[in-house]
Enzyme design. Structure first.
Site, PDB file in Angstrom:
ATOM      1  N   HIS A  20       0.834  -1.216   0.000  1.00  0.00           N
ATOM      2  CA  HIS A  20       0.000   0.000   0.000  1.00  0.00           C
ATOM      3  C   HIS A  20       0.865   1.261   0.000  1.00  0.00           C
ATOM      4  O   HIS A  20       0.441   2.307   0.491  1.00  0.00           O
ATOM      5  CB  HIS A  20      -0.940   0.030   1.218  1.00  0.00           C
ATOM      6  CG  HIS A  20      -1.602  -1.286   1.493  1.00  0.00           C
ATOM      7  ND1 HIS A  20      -2.768  -1.673   0.876  1.00  0.00           N
ATOM      8  CD2 HIS A  20      -1.224  -2.324   2.295  1.00  0.00           C
ATOM      9  CE1 HIS A  20      -3.104  -2.888   1.306  1.00  0.00           C
ATOM     10  NE2 HIS A  20      -2.161  -3.311   2.148  1.00  0.00           N
ATOM     11  N   SER A  45      15.170  21.269 -16.525  1.00  0.00           N
ATOM     12  CA  SER A  45      13.957  22.059 -16.674  1.00  0.00           C
ATOM     13  C   SER A  45      14.300  23.326 -17.441  1.00  0.00           C
ATOM     14  O   SER A  45      15.389  23.886 -17.275  1.00  0.00           O
ATOM     15  CB  SER A  45      13.407  22.413 -15.293  1.00  0.00           C
ATOM     16  OG  SER A  45      12.606  23.575 -15.363  1.00  0.00           O
ATOM     17  N   GLU A  92       9.312   8.420 -16.399  1.00  0.00           N
ATOM     18  CA  GLU A  92       7.938   8.860 -16.666  1.00  0.00           C
ATOM     19  C   GLU A  92       7.494   8.415 -18.053  1.00  0.00           C
ATOM     20  O   GLU A  92       6.345   8.012 -18.258  1.00  0.00           O
ATOM     21  CB  GLU A  92       7.850  10.385 -16.558  1.00  0.00           C
ATOM     22  CG  GLU A  92       8.082  10.873 -15.145  1.00  0.00           C
ATOM     23  CD  GLU A  92       8.242  12.376 -15.094  1.00  0.00           C
ATOM     24  OE1 GLU A  92       7.368  13.031 -14.525  1.00  0.00           O
ATOM     25  OE2 GLU A  92       9.240  12.899 -15.625  1.00  0.00           O
TER      26      GLU A  92
END
Ligand code: ARG
Length: 457
Positions: A155, A276, A289
């Protein structure tokens, strides 16, 4: 003019041409189409439908065409609807009347099914090989940090400490099942459709078993209608790849977590991270990702093809041409994903100190205390209850479980269970996360890799 224009009095409308031509994407099948055609030519000679000179001339011609594709000199002509017609048109140009015998006793329906099976047979083998390389990269990372451990989660809450190698091998086992699945799919698709003709075979005396053997297929089709009409092998391949994608997406998600400042368990190499455009400090795990994201596309390709196949009447329907783009796309994407993740694991620095600090969280020892009580004769449910109360008390008093144990007469003797790594070392059962359980697991993983590798050829 197309090769089938005999029956028609006006040329195809441009909009239909644009809708139906597939050369723009199926030209990548050229090598497998040539292999299929060469076997077909040999089969025609075997059947007495070509002389040995004609056979030889066609084989040379087909090789020359493959070479043109390979060196980029092949020129598509107006009317080359798909790769099959382009090659036949060129064969006729190069070999004249003999070239126009190439399509004897064959339809594009059995031809495309043959070509696509040959292509998919190679492709699934390559995906399987790449996956084995990725499993080895995971193993290599584990062996760079022997003895390192981290919290195992359920979990996404800290549950019990696990060795890094044990954790990474869990991904390895999923991927090895993917390898198995791909190679099982290869077994099933390894049947030759060549000789099925348009759908019903032919009155000319060809022998499908002869060409099947030349092409290294296990056997020839049993039913000509089935041979030209089913693309279950493409759907199966897309499923296998989609599941690879699901597994890679879980690994990607884990990398995102591990490399976050909140976890701080890992840093990826500069060559596997991105910056970035605005925030100078950022070092992002885009690779992870994208691995996570692209799995959605792989599932989409599978879903799209299944819907295309649903309800199609026997036998061949032009709908089947829509099998190729999802297949090519899923293959292209999964190759990219595997290669990038493999490099990512190779570039990774694992921060054992941070991971072990998290894994030495005193709460993770709770079940060990309960198990020691069980050894002293307390039924597990009662032991669970007693330790649970102690955990609750520690939380209320804002102290650690280790402090609560030290202050409690009943539990004081368990204080040594909180020593760093003690809980991990206590996990000795086969297949478990502790060091004592690892050698046998490493042997089993190695055996599974060896078996998978032996199936690659
Ligand atoms: N390009 C077609 C495909 O990919 C080849 C078969 C065409 N057959 C036909 N009867 N029109 O399925």
């Amino acid at each position: 003019m197309t090769l089938w224009s005999g029956r028609f009095s006006s040329p195809m409308a441009a909009s239909l041409w644009d809708l139906s031509e597939s050369y723009s994407f199926d030209h990548i099948l050229y090598a497998h189409d040539v292999v299929g055609s060469k076997a077909h030519v040999r089969g025609l000679e075997h059947a007495g439908l070509l002389t040995s000179e004609e056979c030889e001339a066609l084989l040379v011609t087909l090789d020359a065409i493959a070479q043109e594709f390979a060196d980029g000199s092949f020129v598509r002509h107006e009317g080359d609807e798909d790769i099959h017609m382009a090659i036949e048109r060129r064969a006729t140009e190069l070999a004249g009347a003999t070239g126009s015998k190439l399509h004897t006793a064959r339809s594009r329906n059995d031809q495309v099914a043959t070509t696509l099976r040959l292509f998919t047979r190679d492709a699934v083998t390559t995906v399987a090989r790449d996956l084995i390389d990725l499993v080895n990269a995971l193993r290599e990372l584990g062996s760079r940090y022997p003895g390192a451990y981290l919290p195992g989660y359920t979990h996404l809450q800290r549950a019990q400490p696990v060795l890094l190698g044990h954790h990474l091998s869990a991904h390895g086992w999923s991927l090895l099942r993917d390898v198995d699945r791909l190679l099982d799919t290869r077994e099933r698709l390894n049947v030759s459709p060549l000789g099925a003709g348009a759908l019903a075979g032919t009155s000319l005396p060809i022998d499908p078993a002869f060409t099947a053997e030349l092409l290294g297929f296990r056997e020839a089709f049993a039913n000509s209608i089935d041979a030209v009409s089913d693309r279950d092998f493409v759907a199966e391949t897309l499923f296998d790849i989609a599941l690879v994608g699901i597994h890679l997406s879980r690994m990607g998600e884990e990398l995102v977590l591990w490399t976050s400042s909140e976890f701080g368990f890992a840093t990826l190499g500069d060559d596997y991270t991105t910056g970035s455009s605005m925030l100078p400090q950022k070092k992002n795990s885009d690779v992870a990702e994208l691995a996570r994201a692209k799995s959605g596309r792989l599932v989409g390709n599978l879903t799209g093809l299944l819907v295309t196949l649903k309800g199609l009447p026997l036998s061949y329907n032009r709908d089947l041409q829509e099998d190729k783009e999802p297949l090519f796309d899923s293959l292209e994407q999964v190759f990219l994903m595997i290669a990038a993740l493999r490099g990512t694991y190779g570039s990774m620095t694992f921060h054992s100190d941070a991971a072990q600090r998290a894994a030495d969280d005193p709460n993770l020892v709770a079940v060990d205390i309960a198990e020691r009580l069980v050894e002293g004769g307390v039924p597990f449910r009662q032991a669970h209850e007693q330790v649970g109360q102690l955990v609750g008390e520690a939380a209320r008093r804002n102290i650690t479980l280790a402090q609560a144990v030290a202050q409690n007469d009943q539990f004081r003797s368990f204080a040594e269970l909180f020593a760093p790594g003690a809980s991990l070392r206590a996990r000795t059962t086969p297949g478990g996360s502790g060091p004592a359980a690892q050698p046998e697991q490493a042997d089993r993983l190695q055996a599974a890799i060896d078996l998978a590798t032996s199936r690659l050829i």
